[in-house]
Motif scaffolding. Structure first.
Motif, PDB file in Angstrom:
ATOM      1  N   LEU A 103      19.874   5.467   2.728  1.00 12.08           N
ATOM      2  CA  LEU A 103      20.813   4.460   3.036  1.00 12.08           C
ATOM      3  C   LEU A 103      20.267   3.024   2.069  1.00 12.08           C
ATOM      4  CD1 LEU A 103      22.174   4.745   6.594  1.00 12.08           C
ATOM      5  CD2 LEU A 103      23.653   5.063   4.582  1.00 12.08           C
ATOM      6  N   HIS A 104      18.939   2.905   2.404  1.00 12.21           N
ATOM      7  CA  HIS A 104      18.305   1.680   1.830  1.00 12.21           C
ATOM      8  C   HIS A 104      18.102   2.139   0.357  1.00 12.21           C
ATOM      9  CE1 HIS A 104      17.631  -0.908   4.989  1.00 12.21           C
ATOM     10  NE2 HIS A 104      16.952   0.167   5.707  1.00 12.21           N
ATOM     11  N   ARG A 105      17.999   3.214  -0.119  1.00  9.57           N
ATOM     12  CA  ARG A 105      17.980   3.690  -1.476  1.00  9.57           C
ATOM     13  C   ARG A 105      19.252   3.413  -2.193  1.00  9.57           C
ATOM     14  NH1 ARG A 105      13.914   7.041  -3.248  1.00  9.57           N
ATOM     15  NH2 ARG A 105      13.755   8.136  -1.157  1.00  9.57           N
ATOM     16  N   ALA A 106      20.260   3.809  -1.422  1.00  9.43           N
ATOM     17  CA  ALA A 106      21.682   3.606  -2.129  1.00  9.43           C
ATOM     18  C   ALA A 106      22.393   2.356  -2.135  1.00  9.43           C
ATOM     19  CB  ALA A 106      22.665   4.936  -1.404  1.00  9.43           C
ATOM     20  N   GLY A 107      22.210   1.684  -1.206  1.00  9.61           N
ATOM     21  CA  GLY A 107      22.857   0.218  -0.858  1.00  9.61           C
ATOM     22  C   GLY A 107      21.986  -0.938  -0.584  1.00  9.61           C
ATOM     23  N   SER A 108      22.495  -2.066  -0.142  1.00  4.55           N
ATOM     24  CA  SER A 108      21.996  -3.068   0.250  1.00  4.55           C
ATOM     25  C   SER A 108      22.203  -3.586   1.845  1.00  4.55           C
ATOM     26  CB  SER A 108      22.397  -4.390  -0.403  1.00  4.55           C
ATOM     27  OG  SER A 108      21.595  -5.557  -0.184  1.00  4.55           O
ATOM     28  N   PHE A 109      20.857  -3.151   2.506  1.00  2.78           N
ATOM     29  CA  PHE A 109      21.040  -3.223   4.027  1.00  2.78           C
ATOM     30  C   PHE A 109      19.676  -3.936   4.427  1.00  2.78           C
ATOM     31  CE2 PHE A 109      23.076   0.749   2.782  1.00  2.78           C
ATOM     32  CZ  PHE A 109      24.416   0.769   3.495  1.00  2.78           C
ATOM     33  N   LEU A 110      19.847  -4.314   5.972  1.00  2.00           N
ATOM     34  CA  LEU A 110      18.801  -4.831   6.566  1.00  2.00           C
ATOM     35  C   LEU A 110      18.783  -3.776   7.557  1.00  2.00           C
ATOM     36  CD1 LEU A 110      19.228  -8.608   7.052  1.00  2.00           C
ATOM     37  CD2 LEU A 110      18.182  -7.450   5.543  1.00  2.00           C
ATOM     38  N   GLY A 111      17.668  -3.296   8.144  1.00  2.00           N
ATOM     39  CA  GLY A 111      17.215  -2.487   9.285  1.00  2.00           C
ATOM     40  C   GLY A 111      15.961  -2.619   9.911  1.00  2.00           C
ATOM     41  N   ILE A 112      15.877  -1.771  11.136  1.00  2.00           N
ATOM     42  CA  ILE A 112      14.488  -1.873  11.991  1.00  2.00           C
ATOM     43  C   ILE A 112      14.076  -0.575  12.106  1.00  2.00           C
ATOM     44  CG2 ILE A 112      15.146  -3.984  13.276  1.00  2.00           C
ATOM     45  CD1 ILE A 112      16.253  -1.961  15.625  1.00  2.00           C
ATOM     46  N   CYS A 113      12.686  -0.301  11.973  1.00  2.00           N
ATOM     47  CA  CYS A 113      12.122   0.944  11.982  1.00  2.00           C
ATOM     48  C   CYS A 113      10.573   0.417  12.339  1.00  2.00           C
ATOM     49  CB  CYS A 113      12.174   1.555  10.647  1.00  2.00           C
ATOM     50  SG  CYS A 113      11.256   0.787   9.259  1.00  2.00           S
ATOM     51  N   THR A 114       9.775   1.703  12.571  1.00  2.00           N
ATOM     52  CA  THR A 114       8.410   1.360  12.935  1.00  2.00           C
ATOM     53  C   THR A 114       7.550   0.833  11.816  1.00  2.00           C
ATOM     54  OG1 THR A 114       7.687   3.623  12.328  1.00  2.00           O
ATOM     55  CG2 THR A 114       8.443   3.243  14.608  1.00  2.00           C
ATOM     56  N   ASP A 115       6.582   0.328  11.791  1.00  2.00           N
ATOM     57  CA  ASP A 115       5.774  -0.469  10.792  1.00  2.00           C
ATOM     58  C   ASP A 115       5.346   0.694   9.879  1.00  2.00           C
ATOM     59  OD1 ASP A 115       3.974   0.427  12.658  1.00  2.00           O
ATOM     60  OD2 ASP A 115       2.846  -1.450  12.954  1.00  2.00           O
ATOM     61  N   MET A 116       4.882   1.867  10.515  1.00  2.00           N
ATOM     62  CA  MET A 116       4.538   2.715   9.698  1.00  2.00           C
ATOM     63  C   MET A 116       5.601   3.178   8.775  1.00  2.00           C
ATOM     64  SD  MET A 116       2.842   6.523  10.573  1.00  2.00           S
ATOM     65  CE  MET A 116       2.433   7.818   9.411  1.00  2.00           C
ATOM     66  N   SER A 117       6.822   3.533   9.026  1.00  2.00           N
ATOM     67  CA  SER A 117       7.788   3.993   8.368  1.00  2.00           C
ATOM     68  C   SER A 117       8.168   3.202   7.334  1.00  2.00           C
ATOM     69  CB  SER A 117       8.903   4.415   9.260  1.00  2.00           C
ATOM     70  OG  SER A 117       8.650   5.422  10.234  1.00  2.00           O
ATOM     71  N   ALA A 118       8.014   1.670   7.664  1.00  2.00           N
ATOM     72  CA  ALA A 118       8.594   0.633   6.727  1.00  2.00           C
ATOM     73  C   ALA A 118       7.282   0.631   5.735  1.00  2.00           C
ATOM     74  CB  ALA A 118       8.477  -0.727   7.440  1.00  2.00           C
ATOM     75  N   LEU A 119       6.022   0.717   6.013  1.00  2.00           N
ATOM     76  CA  LEU A 119       5.015   0.835   4.713  1.00  2.00           C
ATOM     77  C   LEU A 119       5.268   1.907   3.906  1.00  2.00           C
ATOM     78  CD1 LEU A 119       1.936  -0.084   7.041  1.00  2.00           C
ATOM     79  CD2 LEU A 119       2.824  -1.577   5.086  1.00  2.00           C
ATOM     80  N   GLU A 120       5.554   3.018   4.408  1.00  2.00           N
ATOM     81  CA  GLU A 120       5.798   4.362   3.380  1.00  2.00           C
ATOM     82  C   GLU A 120       7.116   3.956   2.623  1.00  2.00           C
ATOM     83  OE1 GLU A 120       6.322   7.632   5.860  1.00  2.00           O
ATOM     84  OE2 GLU A 120       4.196   7.948   6.321  1.00  2.00           O
ATOM     85  N   MET A 121       8.169   3.481   3.091  1.00  2.00           N
ATOM     86  CA  MET A 121       9.315   3.289   2.269  1.00  2.00           C
ATOM     87  C   MET A 121       9.043   2.046   1.133  1.00  2.00           C
ATOM     88  SD  MET A 121      12.765   3.813   4.733  1.00  2.00           S
ATOM     89  CE  MET A 121      12.420   2.575   5.826  1.00  2.00           C
ATOM     90  N   GLU A 122       8.197   1.038   1.738  1.00  2.00           N
ATOM     91  CA  GLU A 122       7.745  -0.113   0.700  1.00  2.00           C
ATOM     92  C   GLU A 122       7.020   0.564  -0.272  1.00  2.00           C
ATOM     93  OE1 GLU A 122       7.030  -4.648   1.985  1.00  2.00           O
ATOM     94  OE2 GLU A 122       5.369  -3.285   2.192  1.00  2.00           O
ATOM     95  N   ARG A 123       6.167   1.447  -0.053  1.00  2.00           N
ATOM     96  CA  ARG A 123       5.041   1.942  -1.138  1.00  2.00           C
ATOM     97  C   ARG A 123       5.949   2.742  -2.155  1.00  2.00           C
ATOM     98  NH1 ARG A 123       1.307   2.717   3.024  1.00  2.00           N
ATOM     99  NH2 ARG A 123       1.911   4.776   3.486  1.00  2.00           N
ATOM    100  N   GLU A 124       7.039   3.312  -1.627  1.00  2.00           N
ATOM    101  CA  GLU A 124       8.213   3.985  -2.634  1.00  2.00           C
ATOM    102  C   GLU A 124       9.095   3.033  -3.119  1.00  2.00           C
ATOM    103  OE1 GLU A 124       9.919   7.695  -0.972  1.00  2.00           O
ATOM    104  OE2 GLU A 124       8.445   7.893   0.543  1.00  2.00           O
ATOM    105  N   GLY A 125       8.923   1.760  -3.124  1.00  2.00           N
ATOM    106  CA  GLY A 125       9.851   0.739  -3.578  1.00  2.00           C
ATOM    107  C   GLY A 125      11.187   0.894  -2.912  1.00  2.00           C
ATOM    108  N   ILE A 126      11.427   1.683  -1.672  1.00  2.00           N
ATOM    109  CA  ILE A 126      12.717   1.451  -1.034  1.00  2.00           C
ATOM    110  C   ILE A 126      13.338   0.341  -0.608  1.00  2.00           C
ATOM    111  CG2 ILE A 126      14.335   2.771   0.587  1.00  2.00           C
ATOM    112  CD1 ILE A 126      12.580   5.440  -0.118  1.00  2.00           C
ATOM    113  N   VAL A 127      12.108  -0.165   0.375  1.00  2.00           N
ATOM    114  CA  VAL A 127      12.598  -1.407   1.276  1.00  2.00           C
ATOM    115  C   VAL A 127      11.450  -2.604   0.807  1.00  2.00           C
ATOM    116  CG1 VAL A 127      13.784   0.142   2.879  1.00  2.00           C
ATOM    117  CG2 VAL A 127      11.268  -0.685   3.331  1.00  2.00           C
ATOM    118  N   ARG A 128      11.704  -3.767   1.402  1.00  2.00           N
ATOM    119  CA  ARG A 128      10.922  -4.539   1.610  1.00  2.00           C
ATOM    120  C   ARG A 128      10.839  -5.118   3.059  1.00  2.00           C
ATOM    121  NH1 ARG A 128      10.506 -10.293   0.828  1.00  2.00           N
ATOM    122  NH2 ARG A 128      12.719 -10.288   0.315  1.00  2.00           N
TER     123      ARG A 128
END
Length: 318
Positions: A243-268
């Motif tokens: 969803l984050h890859r396809a659109g513009s959203f805010l969301g909540i998740c664990t810090d570990m999952s957030a760091l993984e998605m951030e490394r992939e350039g999907i979220v900030r």
């Protein structure tokens, strides 16, 4: 009731009476109970009369679709289920000691880093117990409570489950707010984040009833704000990421999952870990029903493994 009367009740009730009560509590219908037990309707009527004679009380009140168990009927049904479950466990325990542990365990798991901890633990267990098989499904608190899964691995969540479920917590979970990359304009502002502005945007949130969603809802209510009007729910981190890859959203998740998605350039990541969303990763099981030997052994193996892991290994996964 005198002690002798209590003893007479215990001595006169038979296993077939308990099986009758277990099925009756599920059907609340004598015809359906007869069909499930594969006996005739007159035989079911006779069984009901035998039990009522022992108890000195009726089991059912009402007629037709409005029939329900009496208070005494509900009590007997509850104890019947517990005794029959214990008898089943006894049989499995004898077989396990005689022929070796065997059986099937269904485990509910949703958190991605929880699954990463669980997978090698299960491999190690099944190498020791080759006659045991395991299914991993999407399931948490409610699924354990209704016996859809035997064990679950997830957030402890709100205290409303205490008493219904038992928990053994072993790993802290911290959560953050993330934004899709590129982020909505409000997320580029400097200084403290304005929750009232953030909540005007489209959010990705776990569904209602999940531990993280309930904590988030409580946080927003404490701030005397309204929940986002635009939101999309997700049930796993793969969906959240897409969803984050396809659109513009805010969301909540664990810090570990957030760091993984951030490394992939999907979220900030736009917030530090939010204390109000802190929780514990825990193994959970039903509090009032006896665990089958295979489930109990696996639970004890997982808890021993969790307690034996170095603290740095546990927290690194959170």
């Amino acid at each position: 009731m005198t002690p002798s009367s209590a003893q007479q009740i215990a001595h006169r009730l038979k296993l077939r009476h308990l099986r009758f009560m277990k099925v009756l509590s599920e059907t609340i219908n004598l015809s359906d109970t007869a069909a499930q037990l594969n006996v005739s309707y007159p035989a079911i009527i006779k069984t009901r009369q035998e039990i009522e004679a022992v108890l000195g009380s009726r089991l059912l009140v009402g007629r037709g679709g409005s029939t329900e168990l009496t208070d005494i009927g509900r009590s007997l049904a509850r104890y019947s289920c517990q005794i029959l479950d214990a008898m089943d466990c006894l049989g499995e325990d004898v077989i396990a000691q005689r022929d070796g542990l065997q059986g099937h365990v269904v485990i509910g798991v949703r958190l991605q880093h929880g699954l990463r901890w669980l997978a090698p633990a299960l491999v190690a267990f099944m190498e020791r117990q080759p006659q045991v098989s395991v299914s991993l499904v999407d399931g948490l608190h409610e699924d354990v409570a209704r016996d859809a899964v035997d064990l679950a691995l997830g957030r402890m969540g709100p205290p409303k489950w205490l008493g219904t479920l038992n928990f053994e917590a072993f790993m802290p979970i911290r959560s953050v707010v993330v934004s899709s990359n590129p982020a909505p304009p409000v997320c580029h502002t400097e200084g403290e984040i304005d929750w009232s502005e953030l909540l005007d945007h489209h959010w990705c949130l776990p569904p209602d009833g999940t531990p993280l969603r309930e904590r988030f809802n409580d946080l927003i209510r404490e701030k005397k704000l309204s929940l986002p009007k635009r939101l999309t729910t997700f049930n796993d981190m793969t969906t959240h990421a897409e969803l984050h890859r396809a659109g513009s959203f805010l969301g909540i998740c664990t810090d570990m999952s957030a760091l993984e998605m951030e490394r992939e350039g999907i979220v900030r990541i736009i917030t530090p870990p939010i204390v109000a969303l802190d929780d514990q990763l825990a193994i959970m099981w039903h509090a009032t029903r006896p665990l089958r030997p295979v489930t109990r052994t696996l639970k004890e193996f997982l808890l021993h493994r969790a307690r034996a892991a170095p603290a740095i290994e546990r927290t690194a996964s959170s």
